[in-house]
Design an enzyme around this catalytic site. Sequence first.
Site, PDB file in Angstrom:
ATOM      1  CD  GLU A 151      -2.984   1.204   2.208  1.00 55.26           C
ATOM      2  OE1 GLU A 151      -2.847   0.450   3.192  1.00 55.26           O
ATOM      3  OE2 GLU A 151      -3.961   1.965   2.040  1.00 55.26           O
ATOM      4  CG  HIS A 187      -2.558   6.941   1.745  1.00 53.79           C
ATOM      5  ND1 HIS A 187      -2.137   7.534   2.915  1.00 53.79           N
ATOM      6  CD2 HIS A 187      -3.215   5.807   2.116  1.00 53.79           C
ATOM      7  CE1 HIS A 187      -2.508   6.779   3.957  1.00 53.79           C
ATOM      8  NE2 HIS A 187      -3.164   5.738   3.495  1.00 53.79           N
ATOM      9  CD  GLU A 245      -8.099   2.169   5.087  1.00 55.98           C
ATOM     10  OE1 GLU A 245      -7.347   1.527   5.808  1.00 55.98           O
ATOM     11  OE2 GLU A 245      -7.689   2.866   4.146  1.00 55.98           O
TER      12      GLU A 245
HETATM   13 MN    MN Z   1      -5.742   2.354   3.074  1.00 60.54          MN
END
Ligand code: MN
Length: 286
Positions: A151, A187, A245
């Site tokens: 990730e 992100h 998430e």
């Molecule tokens: Mn994540």
Amino acid sequence: MKIGIFYAYWVHNWNVDFHPFIDKASDMGFDVLEVNAGTVANITRDERKSLKSHANDKGIDLSYVVGLQSQYDISSEDNSVRNAGINFLQQIAKSVGELGGGPVGGILYGSWPSTLPAGTTDKRPFVDRSILSMREAIKAAENNNVTFNMEVVNRFEQFIMNTCQEAIDYVNAVDSTHAKVMLDTFHMNIEEDFFKETIIRANDLLGHFHIGENNRMPPGYGHIPWTEIADALRKIKYQGYIVMEPFLMPGGEIGRDIKVFRNLARGLDIDEEARKALSFTRGILE
Ligand code: MN
């Protein structure tokens, strides 16, 4: 495309009983429940068997995520820490293998959260040690029908890979069909130039995908360009899971680790919000 949700949306601590969330995810119409890989590795074989049969009964696929703790940092300068990390990743692969295998994602390549040690400016030795460790650990993934998805996270959480290109380079160096890239829109919003080009760059190396808004609200509440993202996923013919998430609640280990310092739930019915986010996500992916 199968859509999932991370159990941590509903709880304050990482180690919990996942059974109620299998029921919840299924009742809400999700295809996938993402659970904590570390917990799955630490429960008994019988408990794993019961999770698997419950998920099967409910028609729920499971996916797994973990950020390695510092004692398992596979990029460490300390060989004993690196070995402990390799062992832990192998234990995760075997445990997930007992559940039929599947995608394991997260910060598998180093510890989380982490930054370069004071006085160090070159991250290359950390990246190189991590790659060597991962080449060892990935064999357990290959033998257990598991993929390890690296990730890409933002600079405030880790330093080894902050962009999709860095993850591609890492995965190519590991050189295993079971090592993949994992992207997360939260992100990406911080580190990448453009969403569409980033997803297209990952192409068939993209193994797992997290969705969430810029403020970690459920999809539909922020300024992430969902249409552009859906277009890119279709363009690369993405076959993996899409797992939302969101994190709304302060408090506990999760509130602390995710840095939720205000109540983003603001009196919302979070089950209803999850249902709305699922419907929104299915809508953009149609
Ligand atoms: Mn994540």
